[in-house]
Design a protein around this motif. Structure first.
Motif, PDB file in Angstrom:
ATOM      1  N   ALA A  86       0.834  -1.212   0.000  1.00 16.75           N
ATOM      2  CA  ALA A  86       0.000   0.000   0.000  1.00 16.75           C
ATOM      3  C   ALA A  86       0.868   1.262   0.000  1.00 16.75           C
ATOM      4  O   ALA A  86       0.579   2.230  -0.715  1.00 16.75           O
ATOM      5  N   PHE A  87       1.954   1.238   0.785  1.00 18.55           N
ATOM      6  CA  PHE A  87       2.854   2.386   0.874  1.00 18.55           C
ATOM      7  C   PHE A  87       3.571   2.600  -0.460  1.00 18.55           C
ATOM      8  O   PHE A  87       3.746   3.734  -0.914  1.00 18.55           O
ATOM      9  N   HIS A  88       3.958   1.496  -1.092  1.00 17.06           N
ATOM     10  CA  HIS A  88       4.641   1.575  -2.385  1.00 17.06           C
ATOM     11  C   HIS A  88       3.720   2.195  -3.438  1.00 17.06           C
ATOM     12  O   HIS A  88       4.146   3.032  -4.245  1.00 17.06           O
ATOM     13  N   THR A  89       2.443   1.787  -3.418  1.00 16.45           N
ATOM     14  CA  THR A  89       1.457   2.349  -4.351  1.00 16.45           C
ATOM     15  C   THR A  89       1.312   3.850  -4.141  1.00 16.45           C
ATOM     16  O   THR A  89       1.234   4.627  -5.102  1.00 16.45           O
ATOM     17  N   PHE A  90       1.308   4.258  -2.860  1.00 16.81           N
ATOM     18  CA  PHE A  90       1.210   5.688  -2.545  1.00 16.81           C
ATOM     19  C   PHE A  90       2.448   6.442  -3.040  1.00 16.81           C
ATOM     20  O   PHE A  90       2.335   7.524  -3.636  1.00 16.81           O
ATOM     21  N   LEU A  91       3.637   5.875  -2.803  1.00 14.31           N
ATOM     22  CA  LEU A  91       4.880   6.541  -3.216  1.00 14.31           C
ATOM     23  C   LEU A  91       4.938   6.732  -4.733  1.00 14.31           C
ATOM     24  O   LEU A  91       5.518   7.701  -5.221  1.00 14.31           O
ATOM     25  N   TYR A 176       5.836   9.002   5.033  1.00 14.35           N
ATOM     26  CA  TYR A 176       4.938   8.226   5.904  1.00 14.35           C
ATOM     27  C   TYR A 176       3.782   9.055   6.476  1.00 14.35           C
ATOM     28  O   TYR A 176       2.623   8.638   6.410  1.00 14.35           O
ATOM     29  N   PRO A 177       4.047  10.257   7.036  1.00 17.60           N
ATOM     30  CA  PRO A 177       2.925  11.068   7.540  1.00 17.60           C
ATOM     31  C   PRO A 177       1.928  11.428   6.437  1.00 17.60           C
ATOM     32  O   PRO A 177       0.717  11.462   6.677  1.00 17.60           O
ATOM     33  N   ARG A 178       2.436  11.685   5.217  1.00 13.80           N
ATOM     34  CA  ARG A 178       1.541  12.013   4.111  1.00 13.80           C
ATOM     35  C   ARG A 178       0.717  10.791   3.705  1.00 13.80           C
ATOM     36  O   ARG A 178      -0.444  10.924   3.316  1.00 13.80           O
ATOM     37  N   PHE A 179       1.333   9.616   3.794  1.00 16.93           N
ATOM     38  CA  PHE A 179       0.608   8.379   3.484  1.00 16.93           C
ATOM     39  C   PHE A 179      -0.570   8.207   4.442  1.00 16.93           C
ATOM     40  O   PHE A 179      -1.677   7.865   4.021  1.00 16.93           O
ATOM     41  N   LEU A 180      -0.336   8.452   5.745  1.00 13.36           N
ATOM     42  CA  LEU A 180      -1.410   8.295   6.740  1.00 13.36           C
ATOM     43  C   LEU A 180      -2.554   9.285   6.511  1.00 13.36           C
ATOM     44  O   LEU A 180      -3.705   9.004   6.852  1.00 13.36           O
ATOM     45  N   LYS A 181      -2.226  10.436   5.926  1.00 11.52           N
ATOM     46  CA  LYS A 181      -3.254  11.449   5.657  1.00 11.52           C
ATOM     47  C   LYS A 181      -3.881  11.298   4.272  1.00 11.52           C
ATOM     48  O   LYS A 181      -4.849  11.998   3.954  1.00 11.52           O
ATOM     49  N   SER A 182      -3.334  10.385   3.484  1.00  5.22           N
ATOM     50  CA  SER A 182      -3.794  10.239   2.096  1.00  5.22           C
ATOM     51  C   SER A 182      -5.222   9.703   2.035  1.00  5.22           C
ATOM     52  O   SER A 182      -5.690   9.003   2.937  1.00  5.22           O
ATOM     53  N   ALA A 183      -5.894  10.023   0.940  1.00  2.00           N
ATOM     54  CA  ALA A 183      -7.280   9.570   0.746  1.00  2.00           C
ATOM     55  C   ALA A 183      -7.359   8.049   0.702  1.00  2.00           C
ATOM     56  O   ALA A 183      -8.305   7.453   1.219  1.00  2.00           O
ATOM     57  N   SER A 184      -6.351   7.404   0.102  1.00  2.00           N
ATOM     58  CA  SER A 184      -6.371   5.941  -0.023  1.00  2.00           C
ATOM     59  C   SER A 184      -6.304   5.262   1.346  1.00  2.00           C
ATOM     60  O   SER A 184      -7.064   4.325   1.622  1.00  2.00           O
TER      61      SER A 184
END
Length: 203
Positions: A86-91, A176-184
């Motif tokens: 999931a993190f890789h997809t976000f990056l 990481y903080p942006r991932f936690l705030k991301s819509a996904s």
């Protein structure tokens, strides 16, 4: 139509069956009866289906629990295979997946036991991620890059430690903080929470 003339195939078959021991015939009848009983039991198929659904449900609960644990710490996220995915997809949406790919490559590199493979892998990772103007260059300072370059002359499983640590810190503090705030991610946590509420309301 039955035929009892000499040389008739049906007559030969009957003679062949008559020549078999009675126990063989009884076993054949018993087997036929058991197969008939099994075929008439649809609940067996139902049980198999239920079992697979239960296993799928348990896996879903585990992954749901994972999703909530990812926000506890960056370590929790990296420990989870689905979390890393999931993190890789976000990056990828931020065009910075090379940082995680480098970190994962270093983790794999540390498991290498052959000294020959260690040296070739080290050069490949350095050329792909670390050297200046690398195809997938990670964001590390010049000093760390030079230390890593020197480490290649006597490649050990620790030669990327400093560069890997810098990349990890960058991801933890920045992506990481942006991932936690991301819509996904927010959508994933909402789904998990709503499933939990739905289960409690049905119990």
């Amino acid at each position: 139509m039955s035929c009892w003339a000499p040389g008739c195939p049906a007559l030969s078959m009957c003679r062949g069956l008559a020549a078999l021991p009675i126990t063989c015939l009884e076993r054949a009848k018993d087997l036929k009866t058991r197969l008939g009983i099994l075929l008439q039991k649809p609940e067996l198929g139902h049980r198999i289906g239920t079992s697979s659904k239960l296993q799928l449900g348990s896996r879903r609960r585990d992954s749901s629990q994972d999703v909530l644990e990812w926000r506890e710490s960056f370590d929790q996220l990296l420990k989870s295979k689905s979390g890393v995915t999931a993190f890789h997809t976000f990056l990828k949406t931020e065009f910075s997946e090379e940082n995680l790919d480098f970190w994962l490559a270093c983790e794999d590199f540390k498991k290498t036991r052959s000294k020959t493979k260690l040296a070739s892998k080290a050069n490949r990772i350095f050329e792909e991620f670390v050297q200046s103007e690398a195809p997938r260059e990670v964001n590390i300072d010049h000093e760390t890059r030079e230390i890593t370059r020197k480490n290649l002359s006597g490649a050990t499983s620790a030669c990327f430690n400093e560069a890997q640590a810098k990349t990890r810190t960058l991801m933890e503090k920045d992506s990481y903080p942006r991932f936690l705030k991301s819509a996904s991610y927010q959508d994933m946590t909402r789904q998990v929470t709503s499933r939990g509420i739905s289960k409690r309301s049905h119990t």
